[in-house]
Motif scaffolding. Structure first.
Motif, mmCIF file in Angstrom:
data_model
loop_
_atom_site.group_PDB
_atom_site.id
_atom_site.type_symbol
_atom_site.label_atom_id
_atom_site.label_comp_id
_atom_site.label_asym_id
_atom_site.label_seq_id
_atom_site.Cartn_x
_atom_site.Cartn_y
_atom_site.Cartn_z
ATOM 1 N N ILE A 124 -33.887 -25.667 0.274
ATOM 2 C CA ILE A 124 -33.901 -24.446 1.062
ATOM 3 C C ILE A 124 -32.502 -24.162 1.603
ATOM 4 N N VAL A 125 -31.999 -22.994 1.281
ATOM 5 C CA VAL A 125 -30.687 -22.550 1.756
ATOM 6 C C VAL A 125 -30.931 -21.420 2.759
ATOM 7 N N PRO A 126 -30.319 -21.511 3.946
ATOM 8 C CA PRO A 126 -30.537 -20.431 4.911
ATOM 9 C C PRO A 126 -29.972 -19.110 4.400
ATOM 10 N N THR A 127 -30.546 -18.041 4.866
ATOM 11 C CA THR A 127 -30.062 -16.709 4.491
ATOM 12 C C THR A 127 -28.819 -16.373 5.314
ATOM 13 N N GLY A 128 -28.137 -15.333 4.896
ATOM 14 C CA GLY A 128 -27.002 -14.853 5.662
ATOM 15 C C GLY A 128 -27.396 -14.482 7.076
ATOM 16 N N GLU A 129 -28.532 -13.853 7.226
ATOM 17 C CA GLU A 129 -29.003 -13.464 8.563
ATOM 18 C C GLU A 129 -29.279 -14.684 9.435
ATOM 19 N N GLU A 130 -29.827 -15.738 8.831
ATOM 20 C CA GLU A 130 -30.087 -16.962 9.597
ATOM 21 C C GLU A 130 -28.784 -17.607 10.063
ATOM 22 N N VAL A 131 -27.799 -17.650 9.185
ATOM 23 C CA VAL A 131 -26.512 -18.240 9.557
ATOM 24 C C VAL A 131 -25.816 -17.367 10.596
ATOM 25 N N LEU A 132 -25.864 -16.061 10.428
ATOM 26 C CA LEU A 132 -25.266 -15.150 11.399
ATOM 27 C C LEU A 132 -25.919 -15.326 12.771
ATOM 28 N N ALA A 133 -27.234 -15.441 12.817
ATOM 29 C CA ALA A 133 -27.935 -15.661 14.087
ATOM 30 C C ALA A 133 -27.517 -16.990 14.716
ATOM 31 N N ALA A 134 -27.363 -18.019 13.887
ATOM 32 C CA ALA A 134 -26.939 -19.330 14.393
ATOM 33 C C ALA A 134 -25.523 -19.259 14.962
ATOM 34 N N LEU A 135 -24.646 -18.534 14.276
ATOM 35 C CA LEU A 135 -23.274 -18.364 14.771
ATOM 36 C C LEU A 135 -23.259 -17.593 16.088
ATOM 37 N N ARG A 136 -24.093 -16.586 16.199
ATOM 38 C CA ARG A 136 -24.154 -15.802 17.443
ATOM 39 C C ARG A 136 -24.589 -16.669 18.623
ATOM 40 N N ALA A 137 -25.510 -17.580 18.406
ATOM 41 C CA ALA A 137 -26.056 -18.414 19.486
ATOM 42 C C ALA A 137 -25.214 -19.656 19.769
ATOM 43 N N GLN A 138 -24.436 -20.087 18.825
ATOM 44 C CA GLN A 138 -23.775 -21.387 18.914
ATOM 45 C C GLN A 138 -22.848 -21.556 20.115
ATOM 46 N N LEU A 139 -21.967 -20.631 20.350
ATOM 47 C CA LEU A 139 -20.988 -20.833 21.416
ATOM 48 C C LEU A 139 -21.621 -20.849 22.802
ATOM 49 N N GLU A 140 -22.710 -20.128 22.981
ATOM 50 C CA GLU A 140 -23.373 -20.147 24.285
ATOM 51 C C GLU A 140 -23.991 -21.521 24.555
ATOM 52 N N ARG A 141 -24.236 -22.282 23.513
ATOM 53 C CA ARG A 141 -24.745 -23.645 23.642
ATOM 54 C C ARG A 141 -23.597 -24.647 23.741
ATOM 55 N N VAL A 142 -22.539 -24.432 22.973
ATOM 56 C CA VAL A 142 -21.454 -25.401 22.867
ATOM 57 C C VAL A 142 -20.455 -25.306 24.025
ATOM 58 N N ILE A 143 -20.096 -24.106 24.411
ATOM 59 C CA ILE A 143 -19.067 -23.950 25.447
ATOM 60 C C ILE A 143 -19.425 -24.683 26.742
ATOM 61 N N PRO A 144 -20.651 -24.584 27.259
ATOM 62 C CA PRO A 144 -20.955 -25.342 28.479
ATOM 63 C C PRO A 144 -20.785 -26.860 28.315
ATOM 64 N N VAL A 145 -20.902 -27.350 27.107
ATOM 65 C CA VAL A 145 -20.741 -28.786 26.853
ATOM 66 C C VAL A 145 -19.274 -29.200 26.918
ATOM 67 N N VAL A 146 -18.384 -28.334 26.440
ATOM 68 C CA VAL A 146 -16.977 -28.727 26.324
ATOM 69 C C VAL A 146 -16.072 -28.207 27.434
ATOM 70 N N GLU A 147 -16.392 -27.071 28.049
ATOM 71 C CA GLU A 147 -15.409 -26.397 28.907
ATOM 72 C C GLU A 147 -14.958 -27.209 30.110
ATOM 73 N N SER A 148 -15.795 -28.009 30.695
ATOM 74 C CA SER A 148 -15.377 -28.804 31.854
ATOM 75 C C SER A 148 -14.787 -30.152 31.447
ATOM 76 N N ARG A 149 -14.730 -30.400 30.138
ATOM 77 C CA ARG A 149 -14.272 -31.710 29.660
ATOM 78 C C ARG A 149 -13.039 -31.615 28.763
ATOM 79 N N LEU A 150 -12.374 -30.465 28.755
ATOM 80 C CA LEU A 150 -11.257 -30.244 27.839
ATOM 81 C C LEU A 150 -10.159 -31.299 27.962
ATOM 82 N N ALA A 151 -9.891 -31.779 29.156
ATOM 83 C CA ALA A 151 -8.806 -32.746 29.370
ATOM 84 C C ALA A 151 -9.188 -34.175 28.974
ATOM 85 N N GLU A 152 -10.448 -34.395 28.680
ATOM 86 C CA GLU A 152 -10.905 -35.750 28.328
ATOM 87 C C GLU A 152 -10.515 -36.140 26.911
ATOM 88 N N LYS A 153 -10.434 -37.439 26.713
ATOM 89 C CA LYS A 153 -10.244 -37.970 25.358
ATOM 90 C C LYS A 153 -11.535 -37.778 24.586
#
Length: 153
Positions: free
Chosen positions: A82-111
């Motif tokens: 099963i290969v995701p459709t373009g729409e599925e990947v586009l939706a995943a890209l749209r949602a990704q940063l709202e999930r990832v940024i809170p994980v990394v933004e307060s830890r940028l200076a860390e190793k």
């Protein structure tokens, strides 16, 4: 915070390019290109997931079943299952940063938990901020490929 803004800018640019792609072009591999638009979009997504996990081990990557399809060195010619459709990947890209940024933004200076070694030890990135900066650059290169592929008929 400029590092986070660069990541958001790269993603905004990518989504803008992908919104212009007609459905019939997502899986077309134009002459002279190694992959197709769907591969580039999926590759951007899985690279962010993998690299955030590499630098922050507590981060659980989303859509790990997409890795074999889109990791570096993979090819649409080898896709099975099963290969995701373009729409599925586009939706995943749209949602990704709202999930990832809170994980990394307060830890940028860390190793990073594990460094990113580029090439045959040409460069080593060992901070979370360095990973995020690399991801912005990486996304920009693939977004450029998406843009170039979309202009071919």
């Amino acid at each position: 915070m400029e590092t986070i803004q660069q990541l958001r800018l790269a993603r905004m640019h990518t989504i803008g390019r992908l919104k212009r792609v007609e459905e019939s072009k997502w899986e077309v591999q134009p002459k002279g290109f190694n992959n197709n638009i769907l591969w580039h979009a999926g590759h951007i997504f899985v690279t962010v997931e993998q690299f955030v996990h590499q630098c922050i081990k507590s981060y659980d990557p989303v859509e790990p079943d997409w890795n074999p399809l889109f990791i570096d060195g993979s090819s649409p010619d080898e896709w099975e299952g099963i290969v995701p459709t373009g729409e599925e990947v586009l939706a995943a890209l749209r949602a990704q940063l709202e999930r990832v940024i809170p994980v990394v933004e307060s830890r940028l200076a860390e190793k990073a938990a594990e460094p990113l070694i580029i090439g045959d030890d040409i460069m080593t990135i060992d901070s979370i901020e360095g990973f995020v900066q690399f991801l912005s650059w990486h996304e920009g290169t693939h977004s450029g490929a998406i843009n170039a592929m979309n202009i071919f008929e």
